[in-house]
Design an enzyme around this catalytic site. Sequence first.
Site, mmCIF file in Angstrom:
data_model
loop_
_atom_site.group_PDB
_atom_site.id
_atom_site.type_symbol
_atom_site.label_atom_id
_atom_site.label_comp_id
_atom_site.label_asym_id
_atom_site.label_seq_id
_atom_site.Cartn_x
_atom_site.Cartn_y
_atom_site.Cartn_z
ATOM 1 N N LYS A 195 0.837 -1.200 0.000
ATOM 2 C CA LYS A 195 0.000 0.000 0.000
ATOM 3 C C LYS A 195 0.869 1.246 0.000
ATOM 4 C CE LYS A 195 -4.466 -1.022 2.142
ATOM 5 N NZ LYS A 195 -5.309 -0.821 3.324
ATOM 6 N N GLU A 253 -17.750 -10.326 10.057
ATOM 7 C CA GLU A 253 -18.776 -9.824 10.970
ATOM 8 C C GLU A 253 -19.642 -10.932 11.553
ATOM 9 O OE1 GLU A 253 -17.526 -6.492 8.318
ATOM 10 O OE2 GLU A 253 -18.183 -8.560 7.971
ATOM 11 N N ARG A 283 -24.484 -7.550 7.578
ATOM 12 C CA ARG A 283 -23.865 -8.825 7.241
ATOM 13 C C ARG A 283 -24.011 -9.862 8.354
ATOM 14 N NH1 ARG A 283 -18.374 -7.586 3.957
ATOM 15 N NH2 ARG A 283 -19.080 -9.507 2.966
#
Length: 634
Positions: free
Chosen positions: A289, A374, A402
Amino acid sequence: MTFLESVSSPDDLRALTLAECEVYAKEVREDLVETVSRTGGHLGPNLGVVELTFALHRVFESPRDTILLDVGHQSYVHKYVTGRRERFETLRQRGGLSGYPSRAESEHDVVENSHASTSLSWADGIAKAHQIRREDDRWVVAVIGDGSLTGGVAWEALNTIAADDSQPPRKLVIVINDNGRSYAPTVGGLAAHLDSLRASNSYEKLLSWGKERLQQSGPPGRAAYTAMRGVKRGLRDMTADGGTGMFDALGLKYIGPVDGHDQEAVERALALAKDYESGPVIVHTLTRKGYGYGPAVADEADQFHAVGVIDPLTGKSQPSSGRSWTSAFGDAITEIARERDDIVAITAAMLAPVGLTRFREEFPDRVFDVGIAEQHAVASAAGLSYGGLHPVVCLYATFMNRAFDQLLMDVALHGQGVTFVLDRAGVTGPDGPSHHGIWDMALLQVVPGLRLAAPRDAERLVEELREAVAVEDAPTVVRFSRGNVGLEIAQLRRTDDGADVLADVPDGLGPDVLIVSVGALADRALAVRERLAEAGIGASVVDPRWALPVPESVQVMAQEHRLAAVIEDGIRTGGVGSRLRQELRADDSSVGVVELGVPDGFLPQGTRDEVLDYAGLTVDAMTEQIRARLPRRT
């Protein structure tokens, strides 16, 4: 003319030499930094996939070949290549370029959903559709990060994909964009396995071997053929040796790891995956990144995953002008944890964004980051509660969707005391349709025994969080907005069941309208009251604090007025206004209810104020709706 100006399609990109691609990559990174520093956006992820994106578009032929970008926040370079570079000045603005793939923008964009881990399921379905339709010359390529691979739905898809024995094999390539992170460093057993693969460097060794064979062989044509055959044999040997662990165990072919910033190496790996005799194939690329931008690389926290307006030279952001809701929560939960050693926190790869950094610093053994999972987070919270602790599950409101089944069946059904803290609830702004947190109140109100609080200011956030974690036999929810907390809005008085009366009917006016203000829209509710008073209409304002179920005192107050108006930044269908209407109907009350919430649809991107305006939640628009619905005096 720069390559930024001359490349406007994948065909243009394929016409470049590798040396020209290197120059173009530098131009793209510089332009990304310059542009995103003015608009804000996902800078780090896009700086990290420049060469990978180029290689994808040079080896495959979008849109005939389908390229799927999991989450989609790394789609900026893809948008450059597919002709949208000139629109980047409007990135994430109202009516402007989306920060995620968008079908309305380009035929090259397929999946707009910016919730992680779904790309492999899409890829599986599209590849099956191609096969059934006998479109055997079309490829599907899913690019998924190591962070997204921690999501359970990704492994459900891998399980199905690995079992595919169709003939001819479906043309499916899975590219793992492995930068060791999602928003934060990737956690769990998958991360450990990928670490071992990174260390192996097996693909690079194999390429070196192939180059040696190339140099040792005879005529160039025969040499290239011999080297490629050798690389293929080497890959088969690696698979036979079981050197790639879990991917082999699943029956998936594996190529990697390969340096994701070496475009030539990535192109070779992708071409080899296409040429493999049986699929599907995983290509494991290593990226970083923020690659090529010093401030992002030096940022150990999140490598500029998402930025606001920054100085492009230093990477420094403008100082915040106020205290955020997230920060207020972080301070409050840490203070509560000092008082109660049974308080633990759970997050799904978003520890810093949901305000748990300070909590982790003080209580590192009492915070659990489960990755982008989740469902697991919520079911695990049920177990923590059963074990005698009080878990606080911290999520963005949009991601609560979710784990609804686990909340309903694992937490509520079993009467477990679990608190859910939903950050970025309601209208959130520039991240667009799938990131607005507008569905939580409608979804959660059907859960038996659940109580939901919506604080209007920081003081109420602390109060309601303390009340939430005191409940030990049912789920509780505290939801709050994105951005900075406004000024404190004090109550005139509090009812016995906890509702706050913020304003009474002005002197000289009758009790015409009860305005029920949910959450951070209290300032607008009070402004509507003043506007109604100017028109000779008397209104009082109440904040239920605990919006679901609607407090009995609020129902009684509604029946003392000619009309009730509920202001909320969740969808109207099934929202708090709908719940109040049901309760009044059950009492045979004739009082009407105006539901001033978000329309039943997907909201666009824009600033929070722009989107609230679009939803009809301005002071003027709400005042007019109330006046239009107010019954005439008899």
